[in-house]
Write an enzyme that holds these catalytic residues in place. Structure first.
Site, PDB file in Angstrom:
ATOM      1  CD  GLN A  44      -3.981   1.058  -3.128  1.00 41.19           C
ATOM      2  OE1 GLN A  44      -3.141   1.830  -3.566  1.00 41.19           O
ATOM      3  NE2 GLN A  44      -3.942   0.593  -1.895  1.00 41.19           N
ATOM      4  CB  SER A  96      -6.102   3.089  -0.096  1.00 37.19           C
ATOM      5  OG  SER A  96      -4.714   3.303  -0.206  1.00 37.19           O
ATOM      6  CG  ASP A 139      -1.981   1.091   1.175  1.00 33.33           C
ATOM      7  OD1 ASP A 139      -2.534   1.347   0.092  1.00 33.33           O
ATOM      8  OD2 ASP A 139      -2.239   1.705   2.231  1.00 33.33           O
TER       9      ASP A 139
END
Length: 290
Positions: A282, A232, A207
């Protein structure tokens, strides 16, 4: 093992407070909220602790629902969706202050033989030839929103040796280029042989930089230079082959699309000897301040 890595392992060592219920501490990341990779990794730890030991994680799908409070613990509730002959499925909800902040579905599988093929590993410089974060980041200190950003990034990433193969977004402001970025990473010290631990640490790191390629396509530097606001939204990973998070992994990232205030990043993670270990996708909020 570095002290920072020891602290990260403590962070991932959740307290079991009831059957299927775990509690984790939290801490601030580079920005004053809980780092998304931390929540995802802790949720995967919680799921994995309810799974038979002969099964390893092969995929996860997750949504970031609310900003996490670094000053409060996070409670993880595991729902044992299914235990089949080959696959085990778990659902995890992370809660703070009585509200869900994160949702994870994860699947685990017993090892079995099958068909084999993979995408070829792209060319990348040797990680040992690239500058460490503490060598690289101070070069760009004058581009950040304030002088404290360098120290905050270094502190947040101290448990991981992460090296950019090219210029990061904050070094390319105003110069759009190919929406692709590469980093090498490994933990700052050796780890135990537990496969779940290595998967969770790769989830933690995944991430950190995945949306960089979105910024590169537009010559934006991100929140560190104040020209983009981001967060995110969702995160998915598929674990294809065994790997160790304490050995060099190449994170090859690209962005096929950005629209509607969102940007998409997709990536493949390879071992140093060229095996495709993980695929990642993502989407995140990518807004230009007005």
């Amino acid at each position: 093992m570095s002290p920072a890595l020891a602290d990260l392992l403590d962070l991932l060592d959740l307290e079991q407070i009831e059957q299927n219920i775990f509690r984790g501490s939290s801490r601030s990341a580079v920005v004053p909220r809980v780092f998304g990779g931390q929540v995802a990794a802790q949720a995967l730890v919680a799921a994995g602790r309810t799974v038979p030991g002969d099964r390893t994680a092969h995929s996860l799908h997750s949504y970031f629902l609310r900003m996490g409070d670094p000053g409060a613990p996070i409670v993880y509730t595991v729902d044992r969706i299914r235990d089949g002959r080959s696959f085990t499925t778990r659902r995890v909800v992370a809660v703070q202050h009585g509200q869900p902040i994160f949702h994870l579905s994860a699947s685990f599988q017993t090892y079995e033989e099958g068909l084999e093929h993979q995408a070829e590993m792209p060319a990348a410089p040797d990680p040992e030839t690239l500058p460490r974060a503490e060598e690289m980041l101070p070069r760009y200190a004058d581009r950040f929103v304030d002088a404290s950003v360098v120290d905050r990034i270094l502190e947040a990433r101290a448990a991981v040796d992460l090296r950019y193969a090219g210029e990061p977004p904050f070094a390319s402001v105003g110069s759009p280029r190919e929406p692709r970025s590469q980093v090498w990473f490994r933990t700052a010290g050796k780890l135990a042989d537990d496969p779940l631990l290595h998967v969770c640490l790769a989830t933690y790191v995944s991430d950190m930089t995945l949306l960089d390629s979105v910024l590169l396509a537009h010559g934006r530097g991100g929140w560190t230079v104040g020209d983009v606001v981001g967060a995110s939204l969702d995160h998915a990973m598929w674990f294809h082959r065994p790997f160790r998070a304490d050995e060099w992994l190449l994170y090859d990232q690209e962005s096929p699309s950005a629209s509607g205030g969102r940007g998409l990043g997709q990536a493949r993670i390879y071992t140093r000897d060229g095996r495709l270990a993980i695929s990642v996708i993502q989407e995140g909020v990518v807004r230009v301040p007005r």
